[in-house]
Design an enzyme around this catalytic site. Structure first.
Site, PDB file in Angstrom:
ATOM      1  CG  HIS A 104     -10.321  -6.394  -6.138  1.00 63.20           C
ATOM      2  ND1 HIS A 104     -11.216  -7.227  -5.523  1.00 63.20           N
ATOM      3  CD2 HIS A 104     -10.357  -5.235  -5.441  1.00 63.20           C
ATOM      4  CE1 HIS A 104     -11.783  -6.609  -4.502  1.00 63.20           C
ATOM      5  NE2 HIS A 104     -11.261  -5.392  -4.422  1.00 63.20           N
ATOM      6  CG  HIS A 106      -7.670  -1.490  -4.682  1.00 65.49           C
ATOM      7  ND1 HIS A 106      -8.834  -0.796  -4.922  1.00 65.49           N
ATOM      8  CD2 HIS A 106      -8.026  -2.545  -3.905  1.00 65.49           C
ATOM      9  CE1 HIS A 106      -9.852  -1.404  -4.315  1.00 65.49           C
ATOM     10  NE2 HIS A 106      -9.386  -2.473  -3.684  1.00 65.49           N
TER      11      HIS A 106
HETATM   12  P1  AMP Z   1     -12.596  -3.713  -2.157  1.00 66.91           P
HETATM   13  O1  AMP Z   1     -13.187  -2.880  -1.061  1.00 66.91           O
HETATM   14  O2  AMP Z   1     -11.113  -3.894  -1.987  1.00 66.91           O
HETATM   15  O3  AMP Z   1     -13.316  -5.029  -2.304  1.00 66.91           O
HETATM   16  O4  AMP Z   1     -12.753  -2.889  -3.484  1.00 66.91           O
HETATM   17  C1  AMP Z   1     -13.765  -3.116  -4.406  1.00 66.91           C
HETATM   18  C2  AMP Z   1     -13.643  -2.034  -5.453  1.00 66.91           C
HETATM   19  O5  AMP Z   1     -14.394  -2.412  -6.582  1.00 66.91           O
HETATM   20  C3  AMP Z   1     -14.168  -0.675  -4.992  1.00 66.91           C
HETATM   21  O6  AMP Z   1     -13.114   0.282  -5.084  1.00 66.91           O
HETATM   22  C4  AMP Z   1     -15.315  -0.392  -5.963  1.00 66.91           C
HETATM   23  O7  AMP Z   1     -15.407   0.963  -6.322  1.00 66.91           O
HETATM   24  C5  AMP Z   1     -14.936  -1.264  -7.142  1.00 66.91           C
HETATM   25  N1  AMP Z   1     -16.048  -1.691  -7.979  1.00 66.91           N
HETATM   26  C6  AMP Z   1     -17.197  -2.279  -7.576  1.00 66.91           C
HETATM   27  N2  AMP Z   1     -17.973  -2.550  -8.650  1.00 66.91           N
HETATM   28  C7  AMP Z   1     -17.299  -2.142  -9.737  1.00 66.91           C
HETATM   29  C8  AMP Z   1     -17.569  -2.147 -11.146  1.00 66.91           C
HETATM   30  N3  AMP Z   1     -18.718  -2.642 -11.644  1.00 66.91           N
HETATM   31  N4  AMP Z   1     -16.642  -1.641 -11.978  1.00 66.91           N
HETATM   32  C9  AMP Z   1     -15.489  -1.133 -11.497  1.00 66.91           C
HETATM   33  N5  AMP Z   1     -15.171  -1.106 -10.180  1.00 66.91           N
HETATM   34  C10 AMP Z   1     -16.056  -1.601  -9.319  1.00 66.91           C
END
Ligand code: AMP
Ligand code: ZN
Length: 143
Positions: A104, A106
């Site tokens: 993903h 950001h």
């Molecule tokens: P990372 O640390 O780069 O893997 O970021 C994962 C991101 O996914 C974090 O910013 C979380 O807040 C976000 N996240 C986790 N679960 C969900 C969800 N169900 N819907 C939207 N964002 C999510």
């Protein structure tokens, strides 16, 4: 359809509409939705519909599909939030703070005077070490 999936992956479940998200964009290859734990207002995630854990494991053509949408998505997030700039970043691997192991991007909109900070403790590149490191990376790249 045709995408690799992981039945235990929360972002695969979001891509398959099995759990809800606050969607901002969707097409055959890519989905974008608001982060549930925003670091800044407008924090948006952009994912491929297929399950690939990290940048290193993602086929270049899948990354290209995401890259094609990043200018438009970034501009839309900026316009909607009144921001003038943004970080577009990928945590790729657990040691790099990746917590959801489905690739993903950001998008983090930034405004002058906001309080969000990413620690950026710059060192100084040693020229000898830099030359050796560059040679090692070039070797890995086959050039
Ligand atoms: P990372 O640390 O780069 O893997 O970021 C994962 C991101 O996914 C974090 O910013 C979380 O807040 C976000 N996240 C986790 N679960 C969900 C969800 N169900 N819907 C939207 N964002 C999510
Ligand atoms: Zn997944």
């Amino acid at each position: 359809m045709g995408h690799p999936t992981d039945s235990t992956c929360i972002f695969c479940k979001i891509a398959a509409d099995q759990i809800p998200c606050t969607k901002v964009y969707e097409d055959d290859a890519v989905l974008a939705f608001l982060d549930i734990g925003p670091l800044v207002r407008g924090h948006t995630l952009v994912i491929p519909k297929g399950h690939y854990a990290t940048v290193m494991e993602t086929p270049p053509e899948v990354l290209a599909e995401i890259a094609k949408r990043l200018p438009g998505l970034s501009k839309a997030v900026l316009a909607a939030t009144g921001a003038k700039a943004c970080h577009v970043l990928v945590n790729s691997g657990a040691e790099a703070m990746q917590s959801v192991h489905h690739l993903h991007f950001h998008i983090l909109p930034r405004k002058g005077g906001d309080t969000f900070r990413i620690p950026w403790n710059a060192g100084k590149l040693d020229s000898v070490e830099g030359t050796a490191l560059a040679a090692a990376i070039k070797g890995q790249m086959g050039c």
